[in-house]
Design a protein around this motif. Structure first.
Motif, short mmCIF file in Angstrom:
data_model
loop_
_atom_site.label_atom_id
_atom_site.label_comp_id
_atom_site.label_asym_id
_atom_site.label_seq_id
_atom_site.Cartn_x
_atom_site.Cartn_y
_atom_site.Cartn_z
N GLU A 79 0.84 -1.20 0.00
CA GLU A 79 0.00 0.00 0.00
C GLU A 79 0.87 1.24 0.00
O GLU A 79 2.05 1.20 0.36
N ASN B 270 -6.52 2.79 2.08
CA ASN B 270 -5.45 3.25 1.18
C ASN B 270 -5.61 2.76 -0.25
O ASN B 270 -4.74 2.98 -1.08
N SER C 296 -1.49 0.65 -4.48
CA SER C 296 -2.01 -0.15 -3.36
C SER C 296 -2.76 -1.37 -3.89
O SER C 296 -3.51 -1.27 -4.87
N ARG D 8 -8.12 7.33 3.25
CA ARG D 8 -6.97 8.09 3.73
C ARG D 8 -6.82 9.43 3.01
O ARG D 8 -6.43 10.44 3.60
N GLY E 166 -1.02 10.91 1.86
CA GLY E 166 -1.09 9.56 2.42
C GLY E 166 -0.29 9.41 3.70
O GLY E 166 -0.39 8.40 4.39
#
Ligand SMILES: [Zn+2]
Length: 250
Positions: free
Chosen positions: A30, A73, A79, A208, A215
């Protein structure tokens, strides 16, 4: 250093007869900000387990499970998120195989904060439905107090390990500095959950990107290779101590 997939089957059999503790590193692929590799969580767990196995030949490191559950994510490029049911089935089938070969002391070493609850539910189901006991450890749980001691200036609400902040960046600097894009550090010290739930200690699944456009959760500019080395060493020592005690447990 015994690593499951590098051994022949007679050597696996020997390890089972010796009562080795099997530690299966689990993580996720991720986003980890603009500066860290996607496999950070799986890689850190794997390296801690392997370092422990270099010191204690009765630790057998299981195959690393790089795939994880990361709905928060999943929209960031790169990811890869399994659904919860798939992940649980994956872990259960791996554990069932390990157990079938005669190992009774099995632990998962998780590196992904978003998978803590699911890991616990998975091992609870294994014990409840199949009578297989598995311990879940989180590498950051092995060094929880030390993270606060080493990075007192990272004032971040919520979980201490954060995400691609000082802790994970330091670990990557220690283990593979060449993969850290140190020119691309972005700091984000906002809440890790929407304020209306975090105020009362609640939880809600939140993308997120709605909380942190980069991130990141934390301050990677506070990272240090030396502190990463110290944290790594402590995690390895504690994992070895855990394995010793686990072997002595009925
Ligand atoms: Zn991470």
């Amino acid at each position: 250093m015994p690593i499951w997939q590098e051994l022949s089957w007679p050597r696996i059999k020997e390890c089972a007869e010796k009562g080795c503790v099997v530690i299966v590193p689990v993580g996720v692929i991720e986003q980890h900000g603009h500066h860290l590799p996607l496999d950070t969580d799986a890689f850190i767990s794997q390296e801690i387990a392997r370092a422990a196995a270099r010191r204690d030949t009765e630790i057998l490191v299981g195959p690393t499970v790089p795939f994880g559950f990361t709905p928060s994510n999943k929209n960031f490029s790169g990811s890869i998120s399994l659904t919860a049911g798939t992940w649980m089935a994956l872990i259960r089938e791996i554990v069932r195989s390990v157990h079938r070969h005669g190992f009774t002391r099995i632990a998962l070493l998780n590196g992904h904060g978003g998978q803590v609850a699911l890991s616990r539910s998975t091992v609870a189901a294994l014990q409840d439905e199949e009578g297989i006991r598995v311990v879940v450890l989180n590498w950051f749980g092995l060094v929880d107090k030390d993270m606060g001691r080493l990075f007192p200036d990272e004032k971040m609400p919520g979980a201490r390990v954060g995400h691609a902040g000082a802790v994970e960046t330091s670990m990557n600097l220690h283990l593979r500095e060449e993969l850290c894009a140190q020119g691309s550090l972005v700091t984000h010290l906002g809440p890790q959950a929407p304020p209306f739930v975090s105020k009362v200690g609640g939880y809600v699944q939140t993308p997120r990107e709605d909380l942190s456009p980069s991130g990141v959760m934390g301050d990677p500019t506070l990272a240090s290779k030396e502190k990463g080395g110290e944290l790594f060493e402590l995690a390895v020592e504690r994992l070895c101590a855990f394995a010793r005690e686990y072997r002595e447990t009925e």
